[in-house]
Design a protein around this motif. Structure first.
Motif, short mmCIF file in Angstrom:
data_model
loop_
_atom_site.label_atom_id
_atom_site.label_comp_id
_atom_site.label_asym_id
_atom_site.label_seq_id
_atom_site.Cartn_x
_atom_site.Cartn_y
_atom_site.Cartn_z
N HIS A 70 -84.85 106.85 -18.97
CA HIS A 70 -84.87 107.51 -20.29
C HIS A 70 -85.65 108.83 -20.23
CE1 HIS A 70 -84.06 103.51 -22.62
NE2 HIS A 70 -82.97 104.05 -22.12
N ARG A 71 -86.71 108.85 -19.44
CA ARG A 71 -87.52 110.07 -19.37
C ARG A 71 -86.86 111.13 -18.50
NH1 ARG A 71 -91.66 106.33 -18.81
NH2 ARG A 71 -91.73 106.68 -16.55
N GLU A 119 -73.53 107.63 -31.87
CA GLU A 119 -73.49 109.05 -32.25
C GLU A 119 -73.33 109.95 -31.02
OE1 GLU A 119 -73.20 110.19 -35.20
OE2 GLU A 119 -73.60 108.35 -36.32
N THR A 120 -74.00 109.59 -29.92
CA THR A 120 -73.91 110.38 -28.69
C THR A 120 -72.49 110.39 -28.15
OG1 THR A 120 -76.23 110.06 -28.07
CG2 THR A 120 -74.67 110.47 -26.28
N LEU A 121 -71.85 109.23 -28.12
CA LEU A 121 -70.50 109.15 -27.57
C LEU A 121 -69.48 109.77 -28.52
CD1 LEU A 121 -70.91 105.60 -26.04
CD2 LEU A 121 -70.49 107.71 -24.76
N ALA A 122 -69.71 109.66 -29.83
CA ALA A 122 -68.84 110.35 -30.79
C ALA A 122 -68.95 111.87 -30.61
CB ALA A 122 -69.22 109.95 -32.21
N LEU A 123 -70.17 112.33 -30.38
CA LEU A 123 -70.40 113.76 -30.09
C LEU A 123 -69.59 114.19 -28.87
CD1 LEU A 123 -71.87 116.50 -29.91
CD2 LEU A 123 -73.86 115.26 -29.00
N ALA A 124 -69.67 113.41 -27.79
CA ALA A 124 -68.95 113.75 -26.56
C ALA A 124 -67.44 113.78 -26.80
CB ALA A 124 -69.29 112.75 -25.46
N ALA A 125 -66.94 112.80 -27.57
CA ALA A 125 -65.50 112.73 -27.83
C ALA A 125 -65.02 113.94 -28.62
CB ALA A 125 -65.18 111.44 -28.57
N HIS A 126 -65.73 114.28 -29.71
CA HIS A 126 -65.28 115.39 -30.56
C HIS A 126 -65.46 116.74 -29.86
CE1 HIS A 126 -64.01 113.36 -34.17
NE2 HIS A 126 -65.08 112.58 -34.12
N LEU A 127 -66.46 116.85 -29.02
CA LEU A 127 -66.63 118.09 -28.27
C LEU A 127 -65.44 118.30 -27.33
CD1 LEU A 127 -68.80 120.29 -28.27
CD2 LEU A 127 -69.90 119.10 -26.35
N ARG A 128 -64.99 117.21 -26.69
CA ARG A 128 -63.82 117.30 -25.82
C ARG A 128 -62.57 117.70 -26.60
NH1 ARG A 128 -63.95 117.93 -20.34
NH2 ARG A 128 -65.59 116.65 -19.42
N LEU A 129 -62.48 117.20 -27.84
CA LEU A 129 -61.32 117.52 -28.68
C LEU A 129 -61.42 118.89 -29.32
CD1 LEU A 129 -60.85 114.09 -30.53
CD2 LEU A 129 -59.40 115.02 -28.72
N ARG A 130 -62.56 119.56 -29.12
CA ARG A 130 -62.83 120.87 -29.71
C ARG A 130 -62.93 120.79 -31.23
NH1 ARG A 130 -62.60 124.84 -26.10
NH2 ARG A 130 -62.24 126.47 -27.67
N ASN A 131 -63.29 119.61 -31.73
CA ASN A 131 -63.61 119.43 -33.14
C ASN A 131 -65.08 119.80 -33.32
OD1 ASN A 131 -61.03 118.46 -33.62
ND2 ASN A 131 -61.64 116.32 -33.41
N ALA A 176 -72.10 117.67 -36.34
CA ALA A 176 -72.66 116.65 -37.24
C ALA A 176 -73.15 115.43 -36.46
CB ALA A 176 -71.59 116.23 -38.26
N HIS A 177 -72.35 114.98 -35.48
CA HIS A 177 -72.78 113.84 -34.66
C HIS A 177 -74.00 114.21 -33.81
CE1 HIS A 177 -69.64 110.99 -35.64
NE2 HIS A 177 -68.70 111.92 -35.44
N ALA A 178 -74.08 115.45 -33.35
CA ALA A 178 -75.23 115.88 -32.55
C ALA A 178 -76.51 115.80 -33.36
CB ALA A 178 -75.01 117.31 -32.05
N MET A 202 -86.78 109.20 -24.91
CA MET A 202 -85.46 109.38 -24.28
C MET A 202 -85.21 110.87 -24.07
SD MET A 202 -83.39 106.38 -26.30
CE MET A 202 -82.04 106.21 -25.13
N ARG A 203 -86.03 111.49 -23.22
CA ARG A 203 -86.03 112.93 -23.03
C ARG A 203 -84.73 113.43 -22.42
NH1 ARG A 203 -89.40 115.29 -19.64
NH2 ARG A 203 -89.67 117.16 -20.95
N ARG A 204 -84.18 112.67 -21.48
CA ARG A 204 -82.92 113.07 -20.85
C ARG A 204 -81.81 113.18 -21.89
NH1 ARG A 204 -79.99 109.41 -17.95
NH2 ARG A 204 -80.40 108.07 -19.73
N ASP A 205 -81.68 112.14 -22.76
CA ASP A 205 -80.62 112.16 -23.77
C ASP A 205 -80.86 113.25 -24.81
OD1 ASP A 205 -79.41 110.09 -22.49
OD2 ASP A 205 -80.05 108.53 -23.87
N HIS A 206 -82.12 113.50 -25.16
CA HIS A 206 -82.42 114.60 -26.07
C HIS A 206 -81.93 115.93 -25.48
CE1 HIS A 206 -84.78 113.33 -29.59
NE2 HIS A 206 -85.20 112.32 -28.86
N ALA A 207 -82.19 116.13 -24.20
CA ALA A 207 -81.78 117.39 -23.55
C ALA A 207 -80.26 117.52 -23.52
CB ALA A 207 -82.35 117.46 -22.14
N ILE A 208 -79.57 116.44 -23.15
CA ILE A 208 -78.10 116.48 -23.07
C ILE A 208 -77.50 116.75 -24.44
CG2 ILE A 208 -76.06 115.04 -22.70
CD1 ILE A 208 -77.53 113.80 -20.31
#
Length: 428
Positions: A146-147, A320-332, A338-340, A351-357
């Motif tokens: 996580h760190r 929310e993280t995976l929804a963000l990844a999906a919509h980013l791929r779809l260019r929505n 909003a999910h980000a 969870m520093r790694r996930d915050h950065a991503i």
């Protein structure tokens, strides 16, 4: 010149099954990852180390060896120049992570000693207290992930702990429940090694860990760890740009009966399927999968005890993280933004790694909407240490820079970003 044999290195090689040639190959591969150039070590180089003819290898070789073993050079019997081989290492050179690894390694060693001790009436019994000690080490691995995430040291430490769990099988008697738990622990550690390799974009290593983890999981009969391994496999293939394989791996995880017994696992399975469907451009599929994931999250019993790695699913941040990844791929991009924001609110501070991503993804979503200055401001919030050392984040930063130049090549924001990025030294 004092050529006292390096018996510490010899003992480590014997314990971990390395010949001089195989260790040379492993160090050469680590050197290539570090420097971009293949190393020139061979079996005779390692024999020189063991014989004491080389007491302090060159810095690059030394660092590569430390990456392979997970131990500092002084803990492998090497002596820094200017210090006698009999001189103890200074307190400043002691690595806290090494102390933890030594403690973990002591679990199996102590068990073996007890089993073989003369005068002992019966072999040592391995019990759930041994499993509990391994589980505490597993929690440490998850916390490190996580760190930091993706680091070679985490991968190596997790793989070593998997071996420790397996070693316990051979040093005393145990009930079937304990043996199954030891196999589950070994599979869990190996799946963490797999995830660290995926996160660091070391896909060949990840696939090797996956095969070992799958075998151990089958012997354990543990549905949760089977789900984790197949779900990680889906993520690995998604990152590799192989959506068909990713969807197939996700289906294996989603079809385990555990997902019917506990909707929280179903939530994670649907959410990861959505992220992969985003890669294929299937907008309808993404919406359906995210809808199923949300429904499953609402049905999940918050009082059930679940593995420590499910924490992000319980609090909704993973969805929310995976929804963000999906919509980013779809260019929505508006939906992705909003999910980000929701994911960054839900993610725990450690969870520093996930915050950065997700901060990097937020910047990409803002750039996709034409908010150049805001996107640059957001991306500059990614911590420099993660930006420089985490392979996935490094790639996202470079992709952002490329997109930024294509979008607004002559803007002040581009100059600001270029000056900011120039201060980082990328090592991932």
């Amino acid at each position: 010149m004092d050529t006292t044999r390096n018996t510490v290195l010899e003992a480590w090689m014997a314990e971990h099954g390395y010949s001089s040639n195989s260790l040379a190959d492993a160090v050469n591969r680590a050197l290539e990852r570090l420097t971009g150039r293949s190393g020139g070590l061979d079996g005779s180089s390692i024999r020189d180390w063991k014989a004491g003819r080389v007491q302090w290898p060159k810095s690059a070789s030394r660092k590569a060896l430390e990456d392979v073993t997970g131990l500092p050079a002084v803990a492998l019997g090497f002596v820094p120049r200017g210090r006698s081989s009999s001189a103890p290492a200074s307190p400043q050179q002691e690595d806290p992570d090494m102390k933890r690894r030594t403690l973990v390694g002591g679990i199996a060693a102590a068990a073996a000693a007890a089993a073989a001790a003369p005068g002992t009436a019966s072999p040592r019994r391995i019990g759930m207290s041994d499993v509990d000690r391994l589980q505490k080490r597993f929690a440490e691995i998850i916390a490190s992930d996580h760190r930091h995430g993706g680091q070679l040291g985490i991968e190596q430490r997790a793989a070593a702990l998997a071996d420790e769990a397996l070693n316990l099988q051979n040093v005393g008697g145990a009930t079937q429940r304990v043996r199954s738990s030891l196999y589950a622990s070994a599979a869990a550690f190996r799946s963490s090694a797999m995830w660290a390799a995926i996160d660091g974009r070391r896909y060949d290593d990840a696939k090797a860990h996956m095969r070992e983890a799958q075998s151990l999981a089958e012997m354990s009969g543990d549905q949760a760890i089977k789900f984790r391994i197949w779900s990680h496999a889906g993520t690995m293939y998604r990152h590799m740009g192989r959506p068909v394989d990713a969807l197939a791996a996700n289906d294996v995880a989603r079809n385990l009966h555990l997902t019917r017994r506990d909707p929280l696992f179903a939530c994670l399975g649907h959410a990861r399927q959505a992220a992969t469907l985003g890669l294929t451009g299937d907008a309808t599929g993404v919406q359906h999968a995210l809808g199923h994931a949300k429904d499953a999250l609402e049905r999940a019993d918050p009082g059930l005890t679940r593995p420590v790695w499910m924490t992000g699913v319980r609090d909704g941040s993973e969805l929310e993280t995976l929804a963000l990844a999906a919509h980013l791929r779809l260019r929505n991009f508006a939906q992705a933004e909003a999910h980000a924001h929701r994911s960054l609110t839900l993610l725990r501070p450690q969870m520093r790694r996930d915050h950065a991503i997700n901060t990097a993804r937020l910047a990409a979503a803002q750039l996709g909407q034409g908010d150049v200055e805001l996107a640059v401001t957001t991306m500059m919030k990614v911590p420099a240490d993660i930006a420089a050392q985490h392979a996935r984040v490094t790639r996202m930063l470079r992709e952002f820079g490329t997109a930024l130049h294509a979008t607004a090549s002559d803007s002040a924001a581009v100059r600001t970003w270029t000056e900011h990025a120039a201060t980082w030294t990328f090592t991932a």
